[in-house]
Design an enzyme around this catalytic site. Structure first.
Site, mmCIF file in Angstrom:
data_model
loop_
_atom_site.group_PDB
_atom_site.id
_atom_site.type_symbol
_atom_site.label_atom_id
_atom_site.label_comp_id
_atom_site.label_asym_id
_atom_site.label_seq_id
_atom_site.Cartn_x
_atom_site.Cartn_y
_atom_site.Cartn_z
ATOM 1 N N ASP A 3 45.313 40.178 51.924
ATOM 2 C CA ASP A 3 45.193 38.771 51.558
ATOM 3 C C ASP A 3 46.580 38.111 51.589
ATOM 4 O O ASP A 3 47.565 38.699 51.141
ATOM 5 C CB ASP A 3 44.606 38.694 50.134
ATOM 6 C CG ASP A 3 44.175 37.301 49.747
ATOM 7 O OD1 ASP A 3 43.349 36.720 50.471
ATOM 8 O OD2 ASP A 3 44.653 36.787 48.715
ATOM 9 N N GLU B 234 51.512 58.039 57.788
ATOM 10 C CA GLU B 234 51.614 59.359 57.127
ATOM 11 C C GLU B 234 50.210 59.959 56.941
ATOM 12 O O GLU B 234 49.987 61.134 57.227
ATOM 13 C CB GLU B 234 52.288 59.139 55.769
ATOM 14 C CG GLU B 234 52.400 60.354 54.888
ATOM 15 C CD GLU B 234 52.721 59.937 53.443
ATOM 16 O OE1 GLU B 234 53.588 59.048 53.236
ATOM 17 O OE2 GLU B 234 52.081 60.504 52.539
HETATM 18 C C1 NOJ Z 1 42.582 33.980 51.011
HETATM 19 C C2 NOJ Z 1 41.184 34.385 50.707
HETATM 20 O O1 NOJ Z 1 40.474 34.498 51.912
HETATM 21 C C3 NOJ Z 1 40.611 33.314 49.800
HETATM 22 O O2 NOJ Z 1 39.234 33.472 49.610
HETATM 23 C C4 NOJ Z 1 41.368 33.354 48.507
HETATM 24 O O3 NOJ Z 1 40.902 32.294 47.679
HETATM 25 C C5 NOJ Z 1 42.865 33.161 48.742
HETATM 26 N N1 NOJ Z 1 43.350 33.985 49.797
HETATM 27 C C6 NOJ Z 1 43.650 33.488 47.488
HETATM 28 O O4 NOJ Z 1 43.602 34.858 47.239
#
Ligand code: NOJ
Length: 557
Positions: free
Chosen positions: A225, A275
Site C-alpha cells: 500500500d 532469500e
Molecule cells: C490505498 C488503498 O488502496 C486505499 O483503499 C487506502 O484507503 C489508502 N491506500 C490508504 O491506506
C-alpha cells in the site's frame, strides 16, 4: 535472465530488455476485497473462510493468484488500511488457523496468495501509537511517528500546511497525558491512520519482522500500500502546493511522497524475498501501489533489485479513446519494460469507479455501451504484454452502485470531505453469488441477514451462478481470455507491434501472428487483419470489427 532488444522506434516493436521465466511477469492476479467476497459466518461481512470457499470458483476462472485486501486487526476506519496489529487476523475475518487453512487450500489448487501490507501508516489503536500518546514529547515512543510542536500562539496551528489525501489538514493535535493541549502528529490519510517515521530504524526493523512472519506462513508475496510514501522530507517544511490529488497526480505534495530513500526499503525487501526464494525455489512477489507523476519515475520502482511490479494506473485513468490508450500503453512499454520488469496492467480496483460505469456513464443496468466497452477493455488488457490484475466482480461485469444512500456510505473520504464525487463504496458492494434477492448468496446467515453495504435488486442479473450458465456473460469472456492466454505462446510477456492505424481503432500484433484490435468508435470498421478469429468481446461478423468491440485473431499473413 538474458538480455534482449529494447524498443525499436522505427518499427514500432516494443520488447522487454530481459527475458526469462518468472511466474509473476505475466501472472493474472484476482483482487479479493475480503469483506465483500463471501461471508461464511452470517454477519454480513465477508471473511477468510468465505475466500476459501470461493477458491474453486477462482480456479475455474483461471487466475494465477489472489491478492487479499487487509484482514488484520483494525478498528476499520479505512476498512483495514488502518492496521492495529500486523501479525494477526481480525476476528471479523477469522483467525490465524483459518488463514493457514486458506493457504493450504490455495496451494492445493495452485493459486498463489499475496497479502496487502500497509507500511506508510498504522492505526491509532496500534500499541506503539498508544505508547506514543502516553509518552512525553521528545520520547523514543514518539520518535516512531511524526510528532511535532504546533505553530502560532500556544502551538494551536499545525506544524506545516500539508493536506491529507482524504481531506483536511494532515496533522491532528493530541492531548498530553497531563490533560494539556500538546503536540501534533502527521497522518497523510485519516487522523485514525498515523504515519510511521521510516527514518527511525525501529520502523524498518519492525516491518522486516512482519514480512518474515507472513513469508514463514507460506505467502507468495505482498501488494504494498502507498509504496511511493513512507519517507517524508526530513524537515517537514511547508509545501508550495499542499493540495494533494492522487488521481491527477500533478499536484501531489512532493515533500510527502516519492522521496529517494524509499527505494532502499524496496531493495531491502527484495533481498528478503529473494532469500526465501533461494531456500525453496518459490519466487516471492512484491507489487507496489505506486502513484507518481510519470511512467519514467514509476519505472524507478521496478528496477531489477527493487519491486518486481508496480501497478500502472495510467491505463485505468485513460479516457475511452484510441489515441489516449495507445499513448499510455506505448509509454508504459517503453519506460517500464526497459527496466527488466513487465508492465502491471489494471482496469479496476477497490478505489475506483468500475469500468462498466466509467466507460458508459452512470447507467445502473450495465447492459449498454459501458458494458460493451468494459468487455473490449478486458480483452485489450489480457492481450497486452505483462501482468494483469482483475478486481472481484469485474469478471461479472458489475456496474458501480451509484445510488447508495448517504447514511449507508462508509468511505472516510465522504465523512471527511462531504463529497460523493470520489466515494469508493460503490465498487465495494458485496458480490452476488445466486438467487433473486439480496443477500444473493453472499452471506450464509439466516434469511434477512444484511450485507454490510446494500445490494441493489439488479445484482440478481450478475450473480455468479447465472454468469457461469450463460456463455455470453462477462465471466465466460474472462475465462476464455485467460484460457487462451495460458495456451498461446504469443500472449503473456513478450513483443508488441503496433499495426497500421484506422481512426478510432487500436490494433497490435503479439509475437508471431496474434492480432488484437479494439474499435473505440461506435461504428463498425473493416477487420484490420484476415485470419482465424479466436475470441471477441461481442458478436463479430467475418471481416468486420463492430463498434465498441475488441477481438483476437491468428493472422493468415
Ligand atoms: C490505498 C488503498 O488502496 C486505499 O483503499 C487506502 O484507503 C489508502 N491506500 C490508504 O491506506
Amino acid at each position: 535472465m538474458t538480455a534482449a532488444a529494447g524498443t525499436d522506434r522505427s518499427t514500432g516493436v516494443i520488447q522487454p530488455t530481459f527475458t526469462g521465466r518468472h511466474w509473476w511477469r505475466d501472472a493474472v492476479i484476482y483482487q479479493v476485497y475480503v469483506r465483500s467476497f463471501l461471508d461464511s459466518t452470517g454477519d454480513g461481512i465477508g471473511d477468510l473462510a468465505g475466500v476459501r470457499a470461493g477458491l474453486p470458483y477462482l480456479r475455474k476462472l483461471g487466475v494465477d493468484g489472489i491478492w487479499l485486501s487487509p484482514f488484520y486487526p483494525s478498528p476499520q476506519h479505512d476498512h483495514g488500511y488502518d492496521v492495529a496489529a500486523y501479525q494477526d487476523v481480525d476476528p471479523l475475518f477469522g483467525d490465524l488457523a483459518e488463514f493457514d487453512l486458506l493457504m493450504s487450500a490455495a496451494r492445493r489448487l495452485g493459486i498463489k496468495v499475496l497479502l496487502d501490507i500497509v507500511p506508510n501508516h498504522c492505526s491509532v489503536e496500534h500499541h506503539w501509537f498508544r505508547d506514543a500518546l502516553a509518552a512525553a514529547p521528545g520520547s523514543p515512543e514518539r520518535a516512531r511517528f511524526h510528532f511535532a510542536a504546533g505553530r502560532g500562539p500556544d502551538g494551536a496551528e499545525p506544524p506545516n500546511n500539508w493536506h491529507a489525501m482524504f481531506g483536511g489538514s494532515a496533522w491532528t493535535r493530541v492531548t498530553e497525558p497531563d490533560g494539556t493541549p500538546g503536540e501534533w502528529y502527521l497522518h497523510m490519510f485519516t487522523p485514525e491512520q498515523p504515519d510511521w517515521n521510516w527514518r527511525n530504524p525501529e520502523v524498518p526493523a519492525e516491518f522486516e519482522g512482519v514480512l518474515r512472519f507472513w513469508l514463514d506462513r507460506g505467502v507468495d508475496g505482498f501488494r504494498i500500500d502507498v509504496a511511493a510514501g513512507l519517507y517524508k522530507h526530513p524537515d517537514l517544511p511547508d509545501s508550495d502546493d499542499p493540495d494533494v490529488d492522487a488521481r491527477t497526480r500533478d499536484s501531489v505534495n512532493p515533500l510527502a511522497w516519492n522521496q529517494p530513500e524509499v527505494h532502499d526499503v524496496w531493495r531491502h525487501w527484495r533481498t528478503v524475498c529473494d532469500e526465501y526464494a533461494a531456500r525453496d525455489g518459490r519466487e516471492r512477489l512484491l507489487v507496489g501501489e505506486v502513484s507518481v507523476p510519470t511512467a519514467r519515475e514509476h519505472a524507478l520502482y521496478v528496477r531489477p533489485d527493487e519491486l518486481h511490479q508496480a501497478f500502472f494506473f495510467d491505463l485505468l485513468g485513460a479516457p475511452w479513446d484510441a489515441d489516449a490508450f495507445r499513448k499510455v500503453i506505448s509509454e508504459a512499454m517503453e519506460d517500464i519494460a526497459g527496466t527488466g520488469s513487465t508492465v502491471t496492467w489494471v482496469l479496476n480496483n477497490h478505489d475506483q469507479v468500475r469500468t462498466v460505469t466509467r466507460y458508459g456513464g452512470p447507467s445502473t443496468e450495465g447492459s449498454g455501451l459501458g458494458a460493451a466497452r468494459a468487455r473490449a477493455a478486458a480483452l485489450l488488457m489480457l492481450a497486452l504484454p505483462g501482468a494483469a490484475y482483475i478486481y472481484q466482480g469485474e469478471e461479472l461485469g458489475l456496474p458501480e452502485v451509484v445510488d447508495l444512500p448517504d447514511d449507508q456510505i462508509t468511505d472516510p473520504i465522504f465523512r471527511r470531505t462531504g463529497s460523493r464525487a470520489r466515494i469508493r463504496d460503490g465498487c465495494r458492494v458485496p458480490l452476488p453469488w445466486s438467487g433473486q434477492a439480496s443477500p444473493f448468496g453472499f452471506t450464509s446467515g439466516a434469511a434477512g441477514a444484511r450485507p454490510w453495504l446494500p445490494q441493489p435488486d439488479y445484482f440478481a442479473e450478475y450473480a455468479t451462478d447465472r454468469a457461469l450458465a450463460d456463455t455470453r456473460s462477462f465471466w465466460h469472456l474472462y475465462r476464455d481470455g485467460l484460457q487462451l492466454r495460458a495456451a498461446l505462446p504469443q500472449l503473456g510477456e513478450g513483443v508488441l507491434r503496433w499495426l497500421d492505424r484506422q481512426p478510432g481503432v487500436l490494433a497490435f500484433e503479439r509475437g508471431d501472428g496474434l492480432v488484437c484490435a479494439v474499435n473505440f468508435s461506435t461504428a463498425p470498421v473493416p477487420a484490420p487483419v484476415s485470419g482465424t478469429p479466436l475470441l471477441s468481446s461481442g458478436p463479430c461478423p467475418a471481416g468486420v470489427l463492430p463498434g465498441s468491440t475488441a477481438a483476437w485473431w491468428l493472422s493468415d499473413q
